[in-house]
Design an enzyme around this catalytic site. Structure first.
Site, PDB file in Angstrom:
ATOM      1  CB  ALA A  59      -0.560  -0.665   0.996  1.00 64.68           C
ATOM      2  CE1 TYR A  60       2.461   7.513  -1.921  1.00 62.44           C
ATOM      3  CE2 TYR A  60       0.590   7.923  -0.798  1.00 62.44           C
ATOM      4  CZ  TYR A  60       1.326   8.168  -1.249  1.00 62.44           C
ATOM      5  OH  TYR A  60       2.652  10.002  -1.866  1.00 62.44           O
ATOM      6  CG  ASP A 101      -8.584   3.905  10.566  1.00 62.08           C
ATOM      7  OD1 ASP A 101      -7.112   3.526  10.503  1.00 62.08           O
ATOM      8  OD2 ASP A 101      -8.375   4.872  11.481  1.00 62.08           O
ATOM      9  CE1 TYR A 124      -3.252   5.339   3.193  1.00 60.01           C
ATOM     10  CE2 TYR A 124      -4.808   5.566   4.708  1.00 60.01           C
ATOM     11  CZ  TYR A 124      -3.861   4.239   4.103  1.00 60.01           C
ATOM     12  OH  TYR A 124      -3.589   3.410   4.989  1.00 60.01           O
ATOM     13  CE  LYS A 128      -6.005   0.802   2.447  1.00 58.22           C
ATOM     14  NZ  LYS A 128      -4.863  -0.391   1.595  1.00 58.22           N
TER      15      LYS A 128
HETATM   16  N1  LIG Z   1      -0.121   2.152   8.795  1.00 60.46           N
HETATM   17  C1  LIG Z   1      -0.665   2.271   9.727  1.00 60.46           C
HETATM   18  O1  LIG Z   1      -0.912   2.526  10.413  1.00 60.46           O
HETATM   19  C2  LIG Z   1      -2.645   1.899   9.186  1.00 60.46           C
HETATM   20  C3  LIG Z   1      -3.496   1.116   9.728  1.00 60.46           C
HETATM   21  C4  LIG Z   1      -4.211   1.110   9.441  1.00 60.46           C
HETATM   22  C5  LIG Z   1      -4.565   0.314   7.442  1.00 60.46           C
HETATM   23  N2  LIG Z   1      -3.398   0.415   6.992  1.00 60.46           N
HETATM   24  C6  LIG Z   1      -2.950  -0.931   6.400  1.00 60.46           C
HETATM   25  O2  LIG Z   1      -2.255  -1.962   6.875  1.00 60.46           O
HETATM   26  C7  LIG Z   1      -1.802  -2.130   5.485  1.00 60.46           C
HETATM   27  C8  LIG Z   1      -0.219  -2.071   5.203  1.00 60.46           C
HETATM   28  O3  LIG Z   1       0.156  -1.349   6.237  1.00 60.46           O
HETATM   29  P1  LIG Z   1       2.097  -1.521   6.850  1.00 60.46           P
HETATM   30  O4  LIG Z   1       0.983  -0.659   8.249  1.00 60.46           O
HETATM   31  O5  LIG Z   1       2.742  -2.553   6.629  1.00 60.46           O
HETATM   32  O6  LIG Z   1       2.700   0.138   5.410  1.00 60.46           O
HETATM   33  P2  LIG Z   1       3.700  -0.421   5.107  1.00 60.46           P
HETATM   34  O7  LIG Z   1       4.812  -0.016   6.530  1.00 60.46           O
HETATM   35  O8  LIG Z   1       3.693   1.039   4.844  1.00 60.46           O
HETATM   36  O9  LIG Z   1       4.254  -1.025   4.171  1.00 60.46           O
HETATM   37  C9  LIG Z   1       3.081  -1.501   2.766  1.00 60.46           C
HETATM   38  C10 LIG Z   1       4.439  -1.465   1.944  1.00 60.46           C
HETATM   39  O10 LIG Z   1       3.911  -1.656   0.696  1.00 60.46           O
HETATM   40  C11 LIG Z   1       4.559  -1.316  -0.396  1.00 60.46           C
HETATM   41  N3  LIG Z   1       4.361  -0.672  -1.666  1.00 60.46           N
HETATM   42  C12 LIG Z   1       3.973   0.352  -1.955  1.00 60.46           C
HETATM   43  N4  LIG Z   1       4.648   0.685  -2.896  1.00 60.46           N
HETATM   44  C13 LIG Z   1       3.826  -0.325  -3.847  1.00 60.46           C
HETATM   45  C14 LIG Z   1       3.942  -1.330  -4.723  1.00 60.46           C
HETATM   46  N5  LIG Z   1       3.779   0.055  -5.861  1.00 60.46           N
HETATM   47  N6  LIG Z   1       4.063  -2.050  -5.293  1.00 60.46           N
HETATM   48  C15 LIG Z   1       4.608  -2.577  -4.356  1.00 60.46           C
HETATM   49  N7  LIG Z   1       4.270  -2.547  -3.179  1.00 60.46           N
HETATM   50  C16 LIG Z   1       4.396  -1.675  -2.525  1.00 60.46           C
HETATM   51  C17 LIG Z   1       6.260  -0.991   0.514  1.00 60.46           C
HETATM   52  O11 LIG Z   1       7.399  -0.897  -0.457  1.00 60.46           O
HETATM   53  P3  LIG Z   1       8.522   0.267  -0.199  1.00 60.46           P
HETATM   54  O12 LIG Z   1       9.037   0.925   1.244  1.00 60.46           O
HETATM   55  O13 LIG Z   1       9.532   0.086  -1.025  1.00 60.46           O
HETATM   56  O14 LIG Z   1       7.521   1.897  -1.166  1.00 60.46           O
HETATM   57  C18 LIG Z   1       5.913  -0.905   1.744  1.00 60.46           C
HETATM   58  O15 LIG Z   1       7.093  -2.207   2.107  1.00 60.46           O
HETATM   59  C19 LIG Z   1      -1.943  -1.116   4.646  1.00 60.46           C
HETATM   60  O16 LIG Z   1      -2.946  -1.862   3.567  1.00 60.46           O
HETATM   61  C20 LIG Z   1      -2.142   0.227   5.260  1.00 60.46           C
HETATM   62  O17 LIG Z   1      -3.393   1.211   3.642  1.00 60.46           O
HETATM   63  C21 LIG Z   1      -2.187   0.507   7.946  1.00 60.46           C
END
Ligand SMILES: NC(=O)c1ccc[n+]([C@@H]2O[C@H](COP(=O)([O-])OP(=O)(O)OC[C@H]3O[C@@H](n4cnc5c(N)ncnc54)[C@H](OP(=O)(O)O)[C@@H]3O)[C@@H](O)[C@H]2O)c1
Length: 293
Positions: A59-60, A101, A124, A128
């Site tokens: 995800a972005y 959320d 964002y 999503k």
């Molecule tokens: N973080 C939060 O607080 C939160 C809250 C609610 C929901 N979420 C959701 O939970 C999920 C996991 O989030 P997370 O916290 O693990 O996020 P994260 O640590 O930012 O990980 C997202 C991963 O996606 C990769 N990515 C970005 N662009 C990509 C592309 N074009 N192709 C393939 N991979 C790509 C990134 O790689 P690079 O680093 O190399 O760019 C990163 O490793 C996401 O769907 C997010 O929307 C997160």
């Protein structure tokens, strides 16, 4: 069962790889191995690996930056999901997907249910939500797990920011008028593997949208206080900083944050027997891991 995990170097992706149970052959690809925004790459990888299940953790996630570069956010969060969904559907592969959320406005006063109407307030969240809609439209065999306030030992998150600020400063202000459920990345990974195992064992799953977040709900200020308390206890910090409760309006950001992010997670318990994790316990595990790092 062969499983493709995208975004394998993110917070949740990392935990998915290291917590994969026996019986799953996992191919974990980071963004440099598979750019989900590139439809040709997505098709080629799925054709080559022939996964039986896809878990999309790519995800972005740069919430504020998304406001100034919406094309990039939509490229990954909407188009990337659509490429995965379409290619997977053509090969009869289900997709487990993570959402947020932030698809809600944050103006509620009751925990959000899956059936509540969505109304994201920033790029964002809108990107999503567009990803959720693309997945639902293109691949009937999908499960969307909406979560919130993700933290873990790996990657960037609030816990690590607080630890850094706690070392650098004697006092800091933390927002006390936003409420949500901190959710350990490890617990999200475990929930997804439980769902994957149910699918493997039964050849089917009750698809759709589910909420999953940690309990008890709290404010960012409460969360920060507990982080500092446990960090001092474990020797990660020498002393407790002073933590002032501030208002969202005192801490302006490019993207508006939801004031209310509490998710009602009863559907996941009722349908799949997956309970909400207590984030206090998992916070201790994360901090213990950081002690050893
Ligand atoms: N973080 C939060 O607080 C939160 C809250 C609610 C929901 N979420 C959701 O939970 C999920 C996991 O989030 P997370 O916290 O693990 O996020 P994260 O640590 O930012 O990980 C997202 C991963 O996606 C990769 N990515 C970005 N662009 C990509 C592309 N074009 N192709 C393939 N991979 C790509 C990134 O790689 P690079 O680093 O190399 O760019 C990163 O490793 C996401 O769907 C997010 O929307 C997160």
């Amino acid at each position: 069962m062969r499983v493709l995990v995208t975004g394998a170097r993110g917070q949740v992706g990392h935990e998915l790889l290291r917590r994969a149970p026996d019986g799953f052959m996992v191919s974990g690809l980071g963004s440099t191995d598979l750019d989900v925004g590139d439809a040709v790459q997505v098709e080629a990888i799925i054709e080559r690996l022939r996964p039986q299940l896809i878990i999309n953790a790519a995800a972005y996630t740069a919430v504020d930056k998304a406001e100034s570069e919406p094309e990039q956010a939509y490229r990954v969060n909407r188009d990337g999901v659509a490429h995965l969904a379409r290619t997977a559907a053509a090969a009869d592969i289900p997709v487990l997907h993570i959402s947020t959320d932030y698809v809600f406005s944050g103006d509620a006063e009751q925990p959000y249910r899956e059936t509540d109407s969505t109304s994201p307030s920033g790029v964002y969240g809108a990107s999503k939500l567009a990803g959720e809609q693309a997945l639902a439209e293109l691949n009937p065999r999908h499960l969307i797990l909406r979560t919130s306030w993700v933290f873990g030992a790996h990657g960037h998150n609030f816990v690590k920011t607080m630890l850094r600020l706690g070392r650098e400063r004697d006092s800091l202000g933390v927002v006390a008028d936003q409420r949500g459920g901190p959710t350990p990345a490890a617990s999200i990974a475990d929930a997804l593997w439980q769902l994957a195992a149910l699918y493997r064992d039964h050849g089917n799953l009750q698809w759709g949208v589910y909420h999953f977040s940690g309990v008890p709900s709290c404010t960012w200020h409460d969360f920060a206080m507990e982080i500092f308390r446990q960090a001092v206890d474990l020797g990660l910090l020498e002393r407790l900083p002073q933590v002032d409760a501030i208002a969202t309006s005192d801490y302006p950001t490019p993207a508006r944050r939801p004031a209310w992010s509490v998710l009602d997670c009863s559907r996941l318990v009722a349908v799949h027997g997956i309970a909400q994790p207590d984030w206090h316990d998992e916070l201790r595990s994360v901090l213990q891991e950081l002690v050893g790092a």
